[in-house]
Design an enzyme around this catalytic site. Sequence first.
Site, PDB file in Angstrom:
ATOM      1  N   ARG A   1       0.834  -1.212   0.000  1.00  0.00           N
ATOM      2  CA  ARG A   1       0.000   0.000   0.000  1.00  0.00           C
ATOM      3  C   ARG A   1       0.866   1.258   0.000  1.00  0.00           C
ATOM      4  NH1 ARG A   1      -4.521   0.366   4.489  1.00  0.00           N
ATOM      5  NH2 ARG A   1      -2.724   0.884   5.770  1.00  0.00           N
TER       6      ARG A   1
ATOM      7  N   LYS B   1      -2.692   6.601   1.286  1.00  0.00           N
ATOM      8  CA  LYS B   1      -2.524   7.001   2.695  1.00  0.00           C
ATOM      9  C   LYS B   1      -1.562   8.177   2.731  1.00  0.00           C
ATOM     10  CE  LYS B   1      -2.286   4.788   7.221  1.00  0.00           C
ATOM     11  NZ  LYS B   1      -3.553   5.339   7.712  1.00  0.00           N
TER      12      LYS B   1
ATOM     13  N   GLU C   1     -16.305   6.256   4.964  1.00  0.00           N
ATOM     14  CA  GLU C   1     -15.506   5.689   6.047  1.00  0.00           C
ATOM     15  C   GLU C   1     -15.449   6.670   7.211  1.00  0.00           C
ATOM     16  OE1 GLU C   1     -11.294   5.103   5.382  1.00  0.00           O
ATOM     17  OE2 GLU C   1     -11.270   6.594   3.784  1.00  0.00           O
TER      18      GLU C   1
END
Length: 337
Positions: A79, A181, A217
């Site tokens: 990721r 992220k 989220e």
Amino acid sequence: MSIDWSKLGFEYIKTPFRYLSYWKDGQWDEGTLTEDSTLHISEASAALHYGQQCFEGLKAYRRKDGKINLFRVDENAKRLQRSAQRLLMPAVPVEKFIDAVKQVVKANADYVPPYGTGATLYLRPLLIGVGDNIGVKPAPEYIFTVFCMPVGPYFKGGLTPTNFIVSDYDRAAPQGTGAAKVGGNYAASLLPGHQAHEHQFSDCIYLDPETHTKIEEVGSANFFGITKDNQFITPKSPSILPSITKYSLLYLAKERLGLEAIEGDVKINELDRFAEAGACGTAAVISPIGGIQYKDNFHVFYSETEVGPVTKALYEELTGIQFGDKPAPEGWIFEVE
Ligand code: PLP
Ligand code: COI
């Protein structure tokens, strides 16, 4: 060192060692452990001006036999590579990432909380663009660092439910950086998060930025709900973080609990479908959601004070695997030797 492991929250604690590696002229150096917790970087670093930075979060778990587990660290490595690609940063090789994390855990092993305290060692890998640059373009140099600290629950309740509020703000744009992220997403969430805390909510819940009708989220975790007919549902969206915990729960809900596991739409005006709901993530683990405030309506799920049975079973399965008490699906656990 005198740490009351069972009283830890989610706060910075300086531990002795961190890993540091520099990228210059097209390659990474070997990287080293250092006791210096201050980064010395150019005032013209792209990370400071244009947010060219990304990070990860994962934990080390002390087992009953004293050994230390990492959970799906290869997924964090991959990721970070995807986040880096989105911001035109050089990839940290998966092996380098895993090696750095293991070195940091080993060097700070005294800070991996004892088994049974519920606390863990949180690791924060960070990749930043540095070096002299002022135009809006990628940095000439990069730093990859990993530091760590012992932590307890991210949301104060732990396994006791807490309440959340739907924000009017968006944290990410439909084709933006929501799935990466990167610090900018969290900068965008600071004001809505602060407003949520001011009203005694644990955090806010964001709706999809295109129609504002579906749950995306939580500011610091993904969302899941358990329907009254035993479906585990978690939102599917290109603008949320692809949570490693969420994908683990999708698997465990189906394979270990026999639920139907679905990535799909969670409409904000259909919360009645759900018997239970929760926030999931590395820091959040599984945090039951007592209720959600949406405009003038406060919707309570299972209970504001008690964790629901399916949420609890998922929690036990997930943490059982992480702490080495339950058999892990192949490839999920990396032992720190
Ligand atoms: N969503 C956001 C915005 C997060 O910050 C996190 C934490 O990393 C998650 C979801 C959960 O992701 P993961 O389970 O990979 O920790
Ligand atoms: C994590 O769970 O690792 C996170 O990054 C959430 C939050 C601390 C930003």
